[in-house]
Design a protein around this motif. Structure first.
Motif, PDB file in Angstrom:
ATOM      1  N   VAL A 297       0.827  -1.215   0.000  1.00  0.00           N
ATOM      2  CA  VAL A 297       0.000   0.000   0.000  1.00  0.00           C
ATOM      3  C   VAL A 297       0.861   1.265   0.000  1.00  0.00           C
ATOM      4  N   HIS A 298       0.400   2.275  -0.757  1.00  0.00           N
ATOM      5  CA  HIS A 298       1.036   3.604  -0.685  1.00  0.00           C
ATOM      6  C   HIS A 298      -0.073   4.647  -0.643  1.00  0.00           C
ATOM      7  N   GLU A 299       0.302   5.898  -0.545  1.00  0.00           N
ATOM      8  CA  GLU A 299      -0.658   6.973  -0.249  1.00  0.00           C
ATOM      9  C   GLU A 299      -1.804   7.038  -1.251  1.00  0.00           C
ATOM     10  N   LYS A 300      -1.505   6.846  -2.525  1.00  0.00           N
ATOM     11  CA  LYS A 300      -2.530   6.925  -3.576  1.00  0.00           C
ATOM     12  C   LYS A 300      -3.645   5.901  -3.349  1.00  0.00           C
ATOM     13  N   CYS A 301      -3.270   4.736  -2.793  1.00  0.00           N
ATOM     14  CA  CYS A 301      -4.240   3.648  -2.576  1.00  0.00           C
ATOM     15  C   CYS A 301      -5.318   4.029  -1.561  1.00  0.00           C
ATOM     16  N   THR A 302      -4.977   4.914  -0.640  1.00  0.00           N
ATOM     17  CA  THR A 302      -5.927   5.273   0.427  1.00  0.00           C
ATOM     18  C   THR A 302      -6.875   6.400   0.021  1.00  0.00           C
ATOM     19  N   THR A 303      -6.579   7.059  -1.097  1.00  0.00           N
ATOM     20  CA  THR A 303      -7.412   8.192  -1.511  1.00  0.00           C
ATOM     21  C   THR A 303      -8.144   7.966  -2.830  1.00  0.00           C
ATOM     22  N   GLN A 304      -7.614   7.050  -3.674  1.00  0.00           N
ATOM     23  CA  GLN A 304      -8.229   6.807  -4.982  1.00  0.00           C
ATOM     24  C   GLN A 304      -8.560   5.319  -5.162  1.00  0.00           C
ATOM     25  N   ASP A 305      -9.704   5.057  -5.793  1.00  0.00           N
ATOM     26  CA  ASP A 305     -10.108   3.685  -6.090  1.00  0.00           C
ATOM     27  C   ASP A 305      -9.521   3.290  -7.443  1.00  0.00           C
ATOM     28  N   PRO A 306      -8.636   2.285  -7.496  1.00  0.00           N
ATOM     29  CA  PRO A 306      -8.008   1.947  -8.781  1.00  0.00           C
ATOM     30  C   PRO A 306      -9.008   1.383  -9.781  1.00  0.00           C
ATOM     31  N   PRO A 307      -8.847   1.699 -11.069  1.00  0.00           N
ATOM     32  CA  PRO A 307      -9.725   1.119 -12.099  1.00  0.00           C
ATOM     33  C   PRO A 307      -9.281  -0.309 -12.426  1.00  0.00           C
ATOM     34  N   LEU A 308     -10.141  -1.062 -13.116  1.00  0.00           N
ATOM     35  CA  LEU A 308      -9.785  -2.402 -13.582  1.00  0.00           C
ATOM     36  C   LEU A 308      -8.970  -2.233 -14.864  1.00  0.00           C
ATOM     37  N   ILE A 309      -7.678  -2.522 -14.778  1.00  0.00           N
ATOM     38  CA  ILE A 309      -6.741  -2.269 -15.874  1.00  0.00           C
ATOM     39  C   ILE A 309      -6.515  -3.557 -16.671  1.00  0.00           C
ATOM     40  N   LYS A 310      -6.609  -3.460 -18.002  1.00  0.00           N
ATOM     41  CA  LYS A 310      -6.394  -4.627 -18.856  1.00  0.00           C
ATOM     42  C   LYS A 310      -4.986  -4.607 -19.434  1.00  0.00           C
ATOM     43  N   ASN A 311      -4.265  -5.721 -19.298  1.00  0.00           N
ATOM     44  CA  ASN A 311      -2.960  -5.871 -19.929  1.00  0.00           C
ATOM     45  C   ASN A 311      -3.180  -6.165 -21.412  1.00  0.00           C
ATOM     46  N   SER A 312      -2.586  -5.347 -22.271  1.00  0.00           N
ATOM     47  CA  SER A 312      -2.844  -5.450 -23.710  1.00  0.00           C
ATOM     48  C   SER A 312      -2.312  -6.747 -24.318  1.00  0.00           C
ATOM     49  N   LYS A 313      -1.316  -7.368 -23.672  1.00  0.00           N
ATOM     50  CA  LYS A 313      -0.690  -8.557 -24.259  1.00  0.00           C
ATOM     51  C   LYS A 313      -1.505  -9.834 -24.011  1.00  0.00           C
ATOM     52  N   ASP A 314      -1.942 -10.033 -22.771  1.00  0.00           N
ATOM     53  CA  ASP A 314      -2.547 -11.328 -22.441  1.00  0.00           C
ATOM     54  C   ASP A 314      -3.989 -11.244 -21.950  1.00  0.00           C
ATOM     55  N   GLY A 315      -4.616 -10.057 -22.011  1.00  0.00           N
ATOM     56  CA  GLY A 315      -6.004  -9.919 -21.581  1.00  0.00           C
ATOM     57  C   GLY A 315      -6.214 -10.123 -20.096  1.00  0.00           C
ATOM     58  N   HIS A 316      -5.167  -9.889 -19.315  1.00  0.00           N
ATOM     59  CA  HIS A 316      -5.187 -10.049 -17.856  1.00  0.00           C
ATOM     60  C   HIS A 316      -5.741  -8.755 -17.240  1.00  0.00           C
TER      61      HIS A 316
END
Length: 329
Positions: A297-316
């Motif tokens: 965890v770092h500071e950004k994690c406590t203030t912003q909700d991360p989006p669901l990020i897609k890896n372009s190579k393997d669809g992860h």
């Protein structure tokens, strides 16, 4: 095998209402299930897995629960808009569900035959004789010996594994395109668990029925599933193929779940467990829901909700700021 989606869930949100207001149990999740595919949904208790399955079946108790947003497309029909009459036609015919505890799912006052025949007659225009014959065939299909004798027996006369096979036979009796299995092996011993998983894999191959396997057991996922969704606190935090999840997990929660699996080749005084507990639904209003338990965890994690990020190579797909650099540019 036809890989067209049999189910598409888009931004599904299911909430429960209490004296303290709206509590989101499933918060805007999206996923698809392809025809003939076995999809695993994993996570600890309280992550929203069972609420997701009950939402798809439209069996959320109202009140206090309600689907408050999103769409559920089953074979091209948005069933969020479907009436209860229409849902009774859909359940069993197009989509069926196996519950966790077979003893509470079967009526103790009626024979196995009565309950199987009733399930068939409700959804099909058949004579009782034809329904009896089909019931016997279904019991044989799920590997039960002396099928005709079992038709005359009551649930308490069968073992847990046999009752679960009866539930699978009942769920598949009208040949649905999608089967939801909510922790179907939890109440069974290890040997019977293995038999039930082998049976489900065999039926998937023979009947081409798509399966959603809801479980907290990653061993079940490795044995049965082709693709995995990891849920945490009502959101999808990772989605990938089984091979990607086990070889290259990316979300700290998934990494923690895999670390918690005991290794028979290593002798440890203490097994690993993720510190803390799953937060109560609605209690985290800002930042990443896993932040309080995350070792990265770092500071950004406590203030912003991360989006669901897609890896372009393997669809992860991963919901974590740690993988931002891996996203498609």
């Amino acid at each position: 095998m036809n890989k067209a989606p049999v189910l598409e869930v888009k931004d599904l949100k299911t909430s429960f209402y209490s004296s303290s207001g709206e509590i989101p149990a499933v918060d805007e999740i999206s996923f698809t299930v392809n025809n003939g595919e076995i999809l695993g949904i994993v996570g600890e208790s309280g992550c929203g897995k069972s609420v997701t399955s009950l939402s798809i079946m439209k069996l959320i108790p109202q009140p206090p629960g309600k689907i408050t947003g999103g769409e559920i497309w089953l074979n091209g029909e948005n069933i969020v808009q479907a009436t209860e009459k229409r849902m009774r036609q859909i359940r069993g015919n197009e989509i069926a569900m196996i519950f966790q505890e077979p003893m509470t799912s079967l009526n103790p006052l009626f024979t196995i035959g009565d309950q199987l025949i009733e399930a068939i007659l409700i959804h099909n225009k058949r004579s009782k004789k034809e329904a009896f014959k089909q019931s016997v065939e279904m019991l044989k299909l799920v590997g039960l010996p002396r099928a005709e004798a079992i038709m005359k027996e009551y649930p308490h006369q069968l073992s847990g594994g046999m009752r679960q096979r009866v539930m699978i036979a009942m769920a598949l009796s009208c040949h649905p395109k999608l089967l939801i299995a909510d922790e179907p092996t939890t109440a069974l011993d290890v040997t019977i668990q293995a038999q039930i998983l082998a049976l489900m894999k065999d039926l998937n191959r023979k009947l081409n029925t798509a399966i959603i396997m809801i479980t907290h057991d990653l061993g079940v996922v490795a044995e049965l599933c082709q693709r995995v969704i990891v849920m945490y606190a009502g959101k999808i935090v990772e989605e990938a193929s089984v091979e990607q999840i086990f070889k290259n997990p990316k979300h700290p929660y998934t990494i923690g779940l895999l670390r918690a699996i005991p290794d028979v080749h290593e002798k440890k005084e203490r097994l690993y467990s993720i510190p803390g507990n799953v937060p109560k639904p609605g209690s985290v209003t800002m930042g990443c829901r896993f932040a309080a338990r995350c070792e990265f965890v770092h500071e950004k994690c406590t203030t912003q909700d991360p989006p669901l990020i897609k890896n372009s190579k393997d669809g992860h797909y991963v919901r974590c700021f740690l993988v931002e650099g891996e996203a498609a540019e």
